[in-house]
Design a protein around this motif. Sequence first.
Motif, PDB file in Angstrom:
ATOM      1  N   LEU A  22       0.790  -1.234   0.000  1.00  0.00           N
ATOM      2  CA  LEU A  22       0.000   0.000   0.000  1.00  0.00           C
ATOM      3  C   LEU A  22       0.820   1.282   0.000  1.00  0.00           C
ATOM      4  N   TYR A  23       2.113   1.173   0.264  1.00  0.00           N
ATOM      5  CA  TYR A  23       2.940   2.377   0.324  1.00  0.00           C
ATOM      6  C   TYR A  23       4.376   2.044  -0.060  1.00  0.00           C
ATOM      7  N   GLY A  24       5.135   3.078  -0.289  1.00  0.00           N
ATOM      8  CA  GLY A  24       6.558   2.941  -0.543  1.00  0.00           C
ATOM      9  C   GLY A  24       7.299   3.961   0.292  1.00  0.00           C
ATOM     10  N   LYS A  25       8.579   3.743   0.498  1.00  0.00           N
ATOM     11  CA  LYS A  25       9.366   4.734   1.232  1.00  0.00           C
ATOM     12  C   LYS A  25      10.790   4.728   0.717  1.00  0.00           C
ATOM     13  N   SER A  26      11.392   5.885   0.813  1.00  0.00           N
ATOM     14  CA  SER A  26      12.791   6.029   0.430  1.00  0.00           C
ATOM     15  C   SER A  26      13.454   6.928   1.461  1.00  0.00           C
ATOM     16  N   SER A  27      14.729   6.717   1.651  1.00  0.00           N
ATOM     17  CA  SER A  27      15.452   7.527   2.632  1.00  0.00           C
ATOM     18  C   SER A  27      16.650   8.182   1.968  1.00  0.00           C
ATOM     19  N   ILE A  28      17.126   9.211   2.628  1.00  0.00           N
ATOM     20  CA  ILE A  28      18.302   9.934   2.141  1.00  0.00           C
ATOM     21  C   ILE A  28      19.095  10.404   3.358  1.00  0.00           C
ATOM     22  N   ARG A  29      20.400  10.222   3.309  1.00  0.00           N
ATOM     23  CA  ARG A  29      21.284  10.691   4.383  1.00  0.00           C
ATOM     24  C   ARG A  29      21.892  12.010   3.941  1.00  0.00           C
ATOM     25  N   LEU A  30      21.870  12.978   4.858  1.00  0.00           N
ATOM     26  CA  LEU A  30      22.381  14.312   4.571  1.00  0.00           C
ATOM     27  C   LEU A  30      23.505  14.670   5.528  1.00  0.00           C
ATOM     28  N   ILE A  45      27.635  24.640  13.066  1.00  0.00           N
ATOM     29  CA  ILE A  45      26.983  23.409  13.499  1.00  0.00           C
ATOM     30  C   ILE A  45      26.978  22.453  12.323  1.00  0.00           C
ATOM     31  N   HIS A  46      27.478  21.259  12.559  1.00  0.00           N
ATOM     32  CA  HIS A  46      27.466  20.205  11.545  1.00  0.00           C
ATOM     33  C   HIS A  46      26.488  19.132  12.013  1.00  0.00           C
ATOM     34  N   ALA A  47      25.722  18.618  11.077  1.00  0.00           N
ATOM     35  CA  ALA A  47      24.724  17.606  11.434  1.00  0.00           C
ATOM     36  C   ALA A  47      24.659  16.540  10.357  1.00  0.00           C
ATOM     37  N   GLN A  48      24.284  15.358  10.791  1.00  0.00           N
ATOM     38  CA  GLN A  48      23.989  14.260   9.881  1.00  0.00           C
ATOM     39  C   GLN A  48      22.543  13.861  10.162  1.00  0.00           C
ATOM     40  N   MET A  49      21.773  13.707   9.103  1.00  0.00           N
ATOM     41  CA  MET A  49      20.370  13.341   9.252  1.00  0.00           C
ATOM     42  C   MET A  49      20.006  12.263   8.258  1.00  0.00           C
ATOM     43  N   GLU A  50      19.073  11.430   8.686  1.00  0.00           N
ATOM     44  CA  GLU A  50      18.444  10.507   7.747  1.00  0.00           C
ATOM     45  C   GLU A  50      16.983  10.908   7.655  1.00  0.00           C
ATOM     46  N   ILE A  51      16.563  11.241   6.451  1.00  0.00           N
ATOM     47  CA  ILE A  51      15.197  11.674   6.178  1.00  0.00           C
ATOM     48  C   ILE A  51      14.505  10.557   5.394  1.00  0.00           C
ATOM     49  N   THR A  52      13.274  10.230   5.781  1.00  0.00           N
ATOM     50  CA  THR A  52      12.496   9.221   5.076  1.00  0.00           C
ATOM     51  C   THR A  52      11.268   9.881   4.469  1.00  0.00           C
ATOM     52  N   ALA A  53      11.009   9.548   3.219  1.00  0.00           N
ATOM     53  CA  ALA A  53       9.810  10.010   2.504  1.00  0.00           C
ATOM     54  C   ALA A  53       8.896   8.810   2.324  1.00  0.00           C
ATOM     55  N   ILE A  54       7.639   8.980   2.690  1.00  0.00           N
ATOM     56  CA  ILE A  54       6.646   7.910   2.547  1.00  0.00           C
ATOM     57  C   ILE A  54       5.602   8.378   1.543  1.00  0.00           C
TER      58      ILE A  54
END
Length: 142
Positions: A71-79, A129-138
């Motif tokens: 019913l859904y899909g998701k993808s992630s991206i690391r920034l 400020i340095h940051a690492q994030m993982e963002i998920t799109a659904i």
Amino acid sequence: MILKNRIADFEKKTEAINEHQKAAQGLEEFMKALPGGVAPANVIDKLNDFAEKRKVRIESFLPGEPKSEALYGKSSIRLDLSADSYRDLWLFVYDIEASPYNLRVDQWSGSIQAGRQGPGAQSSGEEKIHAQMEITAIYFKK
């Protein structure tokens, strides 16, 4: 007697068909009401728009492997990001989480780095400020 049983069966089947039609209509309305997702190929564009708005720099990004369910899909991206202030970074996170695109911040880590001119040089007093994030799109399959 047989005629009464057939009439009762027919009424039950008619009621079941009506209930099925109501459920199908309810599902259709529910699917229309789901928030719109963003196509996996467009996620970085949306994130870049948020970053520009909040003066956050995307230093690098690494797309993850898309996953697809029934019913859904998701993808992630690391920034890897940098910003001049925590406020800018937090507003960037807020924009992601509050967007109508079904984006979420799954992981986050950050650090402060003092500005330096070269090896062995004194700190310039500016901190980034340095940051690492993982963002998920659904996205929902409609």
